[in-house]
Design a protein around this motif. Structure first.
Motif, PDB file in Angstrom:
ATOM      1  N   UNK A 144       0.867  -1.179   0.000  1.00  0.00           N
ATOM      2  CA  UNK A 144       0.000   0.000   0.000  1.00  0.00           C
ATOM      3  C   UNK A 144       0.905   1.231   0.000  1.00  0.00           C
ATOM      4  N   UNK A 145       0.455   2.307  -0.630  1.00  0.00           N
ATOM      5  CA  UNK A 145       1.305   3.499  -0.718  1.00  0.00           C
ATOM      6  C   UNK A 145       0.470   4.769  -0.647  1.00  0.00           C
ATOM      7  N   UNK A 146       1.017   5.765   0.036  1.00  0.00           N
ATOM      8  CA  UNK A 146       0.488   7.117  -0.011  1.00  0.00           C
ATOM      9  C   UNK A 146       1.644   8.041  -0.338  1.00  0.00           C
ATOM     10  N   UNK A 147       1.405   9.013  -1.197  1.00  0.00           N
ATOM     11  CA  UNK A 147       2.457   9.940  -1.609  1.00  0.00           C
ATOM     12  C   UNK A 147       1.862  11.338  -1.774  1.00  0.00           C
ATOM     13  N   UNK A 148       2.564  12.318  -1.265  1.00  0.00           N
ATOM     14  CA  UNK A 148       2.156  13.713  -1.397  1.00  0.00           C
ATOM     15  C   UNK A 148       3.317  14.542  -1.924  1.00  0.00           C
ATOM     16  N   UNK A 149       2.972  15.594  -2.645  1.00  0.00           N
ATOM     17  CA  UNK A 149       3.973  16.604  -2.977  1.00  0.00           C
ATOM     18  C   UNK A 149       3.818  17.768  -2.014  1.00  0.00           C
ATOM     19  N   UNK A 150       4.943  18.350  -1.636  1.00  0.00           N
ATOM     20  CA  UNK A 150       4.962  19.563  -0.824  1.00  0.00           C
ATOM     21  C   UNK A 150       5.886  20.549  -1.518  1.00  0.00           C
ATOM     22  N   UNK A 151       5.764  21.839  -1.233  1.00  0.00           N
ATOM     23  CA  UNK A 151       6.748  22.774  -1.776  1.00  0.00           C
ATOM     24  C   UNK A 151       8.161  22.309  -1.434  1.00  0.00           C
ATOM     25  N   UNK A 152       9.040  22.402  -2.407  1.00  0.00           N
ATOM     26  CA  UNK A 152      10.388  21.856  -2.221  1.00  0.00           C
ATOM     27  C   UNK A 152      11.038  22.366  -0.938  1.00  0.00           C
ATOM     28  N   UNK A 153      10.822  23.626  -0.594  1.00  0.00           N
ATOM     29  CA  UNK A 153      11.465  24.219   0.576  1.00  0.00           C
ATOM     30  C   UNK A 153      11.010  23.580   1.886  1.00  0.00           C
ATOM     31  N   UNK A 173      -1.949   7.665   8.667  1.00  0.00           N
ATOM     32  CA  UNK A 173      -2.640   8.783   9.330  1.00  0.00           C
ATOM     33  C   UNK A 173      -1.652   9.736   9.992  1.00  0.00           C
ATOM     34  N   UNK A 174      -0.604   9.191  10.595  1.00  0.00           N
ATOM     35  CA  UNK A 174       0.415  10.035  11.212  1.00  0.00           C
ATOM     36  C   UNK A 174       1.115  10.900  10.162  1.00  0.00           C
ATOM     37  N   UNK A 175       1.410  10.305   9.024  1.00  0.00           N
ATOM     38  CA  UNK A 175       2.016  11.041   7.908  1.00  0.00           C
ATOM     39  C   UNK A 175       1.085  12.157   7.438  1.00  0.00           C
ATOM     40  N   UNK A 176      -0.182  11.832   7.275  1.00  0.00           N
ATOM     41  CA  UNK A 176      -1.149  12.839   6.828  1.00  0.00           C
ATOM     42  C   UNK A 176      -1.310  13.964   7.848  1.00  0.00           C
ATOM     43  N   UNK A 177      -1.247  13.627   9.115  1.00  0.00           N
ATOM     44  CA  UNK A 177      -1.362  14.664  10.148  1.00  0.00           C
ATOM     45  C   UNK A 177      -0.206  15.658  10.047  1.00  0.00           C
ATOM     46  N   UNK A 178       0.987  15.167   9.791  1.00  0.00           N
ATOM     47  CA  UNK A 178       2.139  16.056   9.607  1.00  0.00           C
ATOM     48  C   UNK A 178       1.911  16.980   8.414  1.00  0.00           C
ATOM     49  N   UNK A 179       1.373  16.427   7.347  1.00  0.00           N
ATOM     50  CA  UNK A 179       1.222  17.189   6.100  1.00  0.00           C
ATOM     51  C   UNK A 179       0.164  18.281   6.187  1.00  0.00           C
ATOM     52  N   UNK A 180      -0.699  18.236   7.184  1.00  0.00           N
ATOM     53  CA  UNK A 180      -1.737  19.263   7.302  1.00  0.00           C
ATOM     54  C   UNK A 180      -1.153  20.660   7.486  1.00  0.00           C
ATOM     55  N   UNK A 181       0.085  20.743   7.933  1.00  0.00           N
ATOM     56  CA  UNK A 181       0.719  22.039   8.178  1.00  0.00           C
ATOM     57  C   UNK A 181       1.411  22.592   6.942  1.00  0.00           C
ATOM     58  N   UNK A 182       1.278  21.904   5.799  1.00  0.00           N
ATOM     59  CA  UNK A 182       1.967  22.315   4.578  1.00  0.00           C
ATOM     60  C   UNK A 182       0.975  22.300   3.417  1.00  0.00           C
ATOM     61  N   UNK A 183       1.356  22.909   2.329  1.00  0.00           N
ATOM     62  CA  UNK A 183       0.490  22.917   1.144  1.00  0.00           C
ATOM     63  C   UNK A 183       0.709  21.607   0.394  1.00  0.00           C
ATOM     64  N   UNK A 184       0.193  20.542   0.979  1.00  0.00           N
ATOM     65  CA  UNK A 184       0.444  19.200   0.474  1.00  0.00           C
ATOM     66  C   UNK A 184      -0.637  18.778  -0.512  1.00  0.00           C
ATOM     67  N   UNK A 185      -0.201  18.184  -1.613  1.00  0.00           N
ATOM     68  CA  UNK A 185      -1.110  17.708  -2.661  1.00  0.00           C
ATOM     69  C   UNK A 185      -0.908  16.209  -2.853  1.00  0.00           C
ATOM     70  N   UNK A 186      -1.969  15.424  -2.802  1.00  0.00           N
ATOM     71  CA  UNK A 186      -1.814  13.975  -2.920  1.00  0.00           C
ATOM     72  C   UNK A 186      -1.615  13.528  -4.363  1.00  0.00           C
TER      73      UNK A 186
END
Length: 432
Positions: free
Chosen positions: A301-310, A372-385
């Motif tokens: 199973x895999x989940x992947x998000x993009x975030x701003x490079x910075x 879910x832990x990964x997704x919780x971290x990403x809530x603080x960034x402009x994350x796109x799945x």
């Protein structure tokens, strides 16, 4: 009726399957579905981890809509039928003297599936598949064949270059290619903390840079690919080593290791320590379409998000903190890649340089807490799945991170007002 499942087993359906003979046949199917109020969904390799390809009424098999249509070496443009498998398309392009500017590490998808879900490789000088698109032909719900290219309906290209399968059934795609080229691949171990400290320098120093971090360790495997066209420098990986690395170690042994960790979870951290230190450096040079892909037979199973490079380093540091508090979560490394910006409305790299962070779990081990832990971290960034990988976001969430979200929805309302091509996943991410 027949039973369908995607590759990872996260989506299933009982559905009528129709083998599409040609474009005219496809036009008839779509028009009849519209008239009868039925839903139509084409399927490729079923490799998406989400239910993006899940059929409701009719599933279309597009295998006969395949093959290279044309290739122009002077412009680098090539039209390819949508049902063509990527592994076949790159060989045909190579024989025509061309190569795709970039690829991911998997090549069994259809071109329409890879492009419509936002598949990408790595390298900030390059885009994902949708950013290479210069033209699209697709059949609409009423059976109309719509052509979008430089000289025809060009205003629709930012929408149809990445459709999620929601606008129509794609029959052909035109890609901007380049003269065929070789890659010198270098792989080797490194320190996680060192790579994070040097990540900008490493990205700038190589055409393609990515790394694989082993949780519970300070070890990563770095991969760099450098481009050139001097065929005399070709030095392929020996066949025995390719079989050892890709068939035995990366698949058969890795499968066995994950099965053992599933039975004895406390062994996971030790396994990661051993795996990270078992990696050896290697260098080889071959044609790009040979170097990019790797064998992937272990089901996960895999989940992947993009975030701003910075933001990438901070996200990874926080993920490392979680792993330290929750050791033995997974035997899979975390994959980190980078791409440049594009102008495709639903692209995960729309209007920005992006870092892609992917986490995985073996199919028999629970993934919910980790993801879910990964997704919780990403809530603080402009994350796109990644559209083809697991996430829980809906239209209201996605509207906040895609500036052209409503522009895309407006095109959908125009081209498929009756929602012939929808399914529950699309209703969730785009709105019903």
């Amino acid at each position: 009726m027949a039973e369908w499942s995607n590759w990872s087993g996260t989506a299933t359906a009982d559905v009528e399957i129709v083998e599409v003979c040609d474009v005219e046949h496809l036009q008839q199917i779509c028009a009849q579905a519209l008239a009868s109020g039925r839903k139509v969904k084409p399927i490729g390799a079923s490799h998406s981890f989400t239910a993006i390809g899940q059929p409701v009424d009719i599933q279309l098999r597009m295998d006969r809509i395949s093959g290279l249509i044309s290739a122009d070496a002077s412009t680098g443009r090539a039209w390819v039928r949508a049902g063509t498998r990527l592994k076949d398309a790159v060989v045909a392009l190579h024989e025509a003297g061309l190569g795709l500017p970039n690829q991911g590490d998997y090549d069994r998808q259809t071109l329409s599936g890879a492009t419509s879900t936002g598949t990408h490789g790595t390298g900030v000088g390059f885009t994902g598949f949708s950013g290479m698109v210069r033209g699209v032909e697709l059949v609409l719900a009423d059976g109309t064949l719509l052509r979008v290219c430089d000289c025809e309906n060009s205003q629709l290209l930012p929408a149809v270059a990445l459709t999620l399968g929601s606008l129509g059934v794609i029959t052909a795609i035109e890609y901007q290619c380049e003269p065929r080229y070789l890659l010198t691949a270098q792989e080797g171990p490194a320190s996680f903390r060192t790579v994070l400290a040097e990540v900008d320098e490493r990205i700038a120093a190589h055409d393609h840079f990515e790394f694989f971090w082993f949780p519970d360790t300070d070890r990563v495997l770095t991969k760099t690919n450098s481009r050139h066209r001097e065929e005399s420098r070709r030095a392929p990986m020996p066949a025995w080593k390719d079989r050892l690395d890709n068939d035995l170690l990366s698949n058969k042994v890795f499968e066995a290791v994950n099965r053992f960790a599933g039975r004895v979870p406390r062994a996971t951290s030790l396994i990661n320590q051993v795996s990270a230190r078992a990696l050896s450096a290697k260098t080889y040079t071959d044609w790009s379409h040979i170097v990019y892909p790797t064998e992937r037979d272990v089901v996960f199973r895999e989940t992947e998000f993009s975030v701003p490079r910075a933001d990438a380093v901070e996200v990874l540091q926080r993920l490392d903190e979680w792993h330290r508090a929750h050791p033995s979560a997974t035997c899979f490394p975390v994959e980190v890649r980078f791409t440049g910006p594009d102008d495709v409305w639903l692209s995960t790299s729309y209007d920005r340089e992006s870092a892609y962070i992917a986490v995985h779990q073996f199919r028999t081990r629970p993934h919910e807490e980790y993801f879910s832990a990964f997704w919780d971290i990403l809530r603080d960034y402009e994350a796109r799945p990644h559209w083809g990988k697991m996430h829980e976001l809906g239209a209201d969430d996605l509207r906040k991170v895609y500036p052209k979200f409503d522009d895309f929805v407006a095109v959908r309302d125009r081209l498929d007002p009756q929602r012939v091509f929808t399914n529950p996943y699309l209703d969730r991410v785009l709105g019903a």
